[in-house]
Design an enzyme around this catalytic site. Structure first.
Site, PDB file in Angstrom:
ATOM      1  CE  LYS A   1      -7.815  -0.190 -30.794  1.00 31.11           C
ATOM      2  NZ  LYS A   1      -6.411   0.185 -30.561  1.00 31.11           N
TER       3      LYS A   1
ATOM      4  CG  ASP B   1      -2.732  -5.665 -48.949  1.00 32.12           C
ATOM      5  OD1 ASP B   1      -2.953  -6.833 -49.321  1.00 32.12           O
ATOM      6  OD2 ASP B   1      -3.098  -4.658 -49.575  1.00 32.12           O
TER       7      ASP B   1
ATOM      8  CE1 TYR C   1     -13.751  -3.700 -44.886  1.00 32.76           C
ATOM      9  CE2 TYR C   1     -12.869  -5.664 -45.922  1.00 32.76           C
ATOM     10  CZ  TYR C   1     -12.683  -4.417 -45.359  1.00 32.76           C
ATOM     11  OH  TYR C   1     -11.409  -3.893 -45.271  1.00 32.76           O
TER      12      TYR C   1
ATOM     13  CG  ASP D   1      -3.243  -0.600 -31.467  1.00 35.75           C
ATOM     14  OD1 ASP D   1      -3.508  -1.778 -31.143  1.00 35.75           O
ATOM     15  OD2 ASP D   1      -3.410   0.345 -30.680  1.00 35.75           O
TER      16      ASP D   1
ATOM     17  CG  ASP E   1      -8.700  -5.682 -46.875  1.00 34.73           C
ATOM     18  OD1 ASP E   1      -7.821  -6.050 -47.672  1.00 34.73           O
ATOM     19  OD2 ASP E   1      -9.629  -4.907 -47.185  1.00 34.73           O
TER      20      ASP E   1
END
Ligand code: NAD
Length: 360
Positions: free
Chosen positions: A194, A254, A143, A226, A250
């Site tokens: 990852k 959620d 980001y 994943d 992020d």
């Protein structure tokens, strides 16, 4: 002399001021019960600040936040400001606060209160007593990485790009936050990356393991993102603390919070600098603003996190959580968590009920 804390109150937009008002009732009640002194400095942020001063994060708001012992924020944003320049949008205030206050770690608990176990979309036995904490890196990663943008190639077609970058120092400090909080919980950390595809998260894995050597009382496991997304819905209770990068965090925070089924119940803390910031995870909910329908419990529970993480008063957090639990056990509900045979109350009444439980 009484203990004294200065708190910056940033109500913001939509239901922000409504939920902050109830949190203030709780703070005033704690002031009496704990015999402490609370100085509450209220300043505008987001769309409210844009209207009043032409900027979502005015200099005075930032000063008040920086000089406080902790910041309590409601929510920012709304349809009214969707068309204004990106740099002046209410949500930009959040990025400004995080970067100026150096809040590099976001702590998001996903906890299921027994009385609300049926609110989850997962089966009861998968989520009862669920208590996960996601520690998300907040000021680095994709980001913020440079270079970023959209350019035009020689053949005239467009190309978009962002950069995922982490320094060793950034990884070390977020890993320490995760291991430190795990020490006060069930002492298990899952670090999510990852590493099989992205070199930078290979480094993430290595550095987290290095920091772990200073924490031999904590169990560390590494997991690909994943797989983690899948495990969170398959068997969520296997997790205690999850630590991960900005973007993975992020998404996973959620996902984890929605396991509880109630957005109006979930608090958060952003820590790292001298002054930490506490806020509900929900937004300004323009669809219900001004109707007395907002659930103030996420904000009230954020006050609990403030006492735990900023003031070192974990017992006050327990006290607030117990008061909320008692109110829920009595069947008291705002509309968002209302179910059959429960008693519907307004935002204000919910605040009053929590206060009366605290003062019992
Ligand atoms: P939202 O969280 O505001 O609302 C999503 C849904 O949940 C709505 O139906 C809303 O009524 C409900 N809801 C949210 N909080 C509730 C509460 N406390 N009690 C009862 N119901 C509640 O998300 P959104 O609709 O995507 O965004 C609305 C605005 O908020 C946008 O401008 C967005 O940018 C902003 N936003 C701000 C923050 C923040 O300030 N930290 C976070 C997310 C979104």
């Amino acid at each position: 002399m009484n203990q004294k804390y200065t708190i910056a109150l940033l109500p913001g937009d939509g239901i922000g001021p409504e939920v902050i008002k109830e949190a203030v009732k709780v703070l005033r009640s704690l002031e009496k019960i704990l015999k402490i002194e609370l100085i509450l400095n209220e300043v505008p942020v987001g769309g409210a600040a844009y209207e009043a001063e032409g900027h979502p994060l005015p200099a005075n708001t930032l000063n008040v936040a920086q000089s406080a012992d902790a910041v309590l924020l409601g929510a920012v944003g709304g349809p009214k400001w969707e068309k204004i320049d990106f740099s002046l949008r209410p949500e930009r205030a959040l990025l400004g606060l995080r970067s100026h206050l150096k809040l590099y770690a976001n702590l998001r608990p996903a906890k299921v209160f027994p009385a609300l176990v049926d609110a989850s979309s997962l089966k009861k036995d998968l989520v009862d007593n669920l208590d996960i904490l996601v520690v998300r890196e907040l000021t680095g990663g994709i980001y913020f990485g440079e270079p970023r943008g959209v350019d035009t190639l020689v053949d005239g077609s467009r190309r978009g790009f962002n950069t995922l970058v982490y320094t060793e120092e950034e990884i070390k400090r977020i890993a320490r936050v995760a291991f430190d909080v795990a020490r006060k919980r069930n002492k298990r950390v899952v670090s999510v990356d990852k590493a099989n595809v992205l070199e930078v998260t290979g480094l993430w894995r290595e550095v987290v393991s290095e920091v772990h050597s200073e924490y031999d009382d904590i169990i560390l496991e590494h997991m690909y993102v994943d797989n983690c997304a899948m495990q969170l819905v398959r068997l969520p209770k296997q997790f205690d603390v999850i630590v991960t990068t900005n973007m993975f965090g992020d998404i996973l925070s959620d996902e984890a919070s929605m396991l509880t089924g109630s957005i109006g119940m979930l608090p958060s803390a952003s820590v790292g600098g001298k002054t930490a910031m506490y806020e509900p995870i929900h937004g300004s909910a323009p669809d219900i603003a001004g109707k007395g329908l907002a659930n103030p419990l996420a904000t009230i529970l954020s006050v609990g996190m403030m006492f735990k993480y900023s003031f070192g008063r974990e017992e006050v957090n327990h006290k607030i959580e117990s008061a909320v639990e008692s109110v829920l056990d009595q069947g008291i509900r705002t509309r968002d968590i209302l179910s059959h045979k429960m008693i519907e109350v307004s935002t204000e009444e919910m605040g009053d009920r929590v206060v009366s439980e605290l003062e019992k």
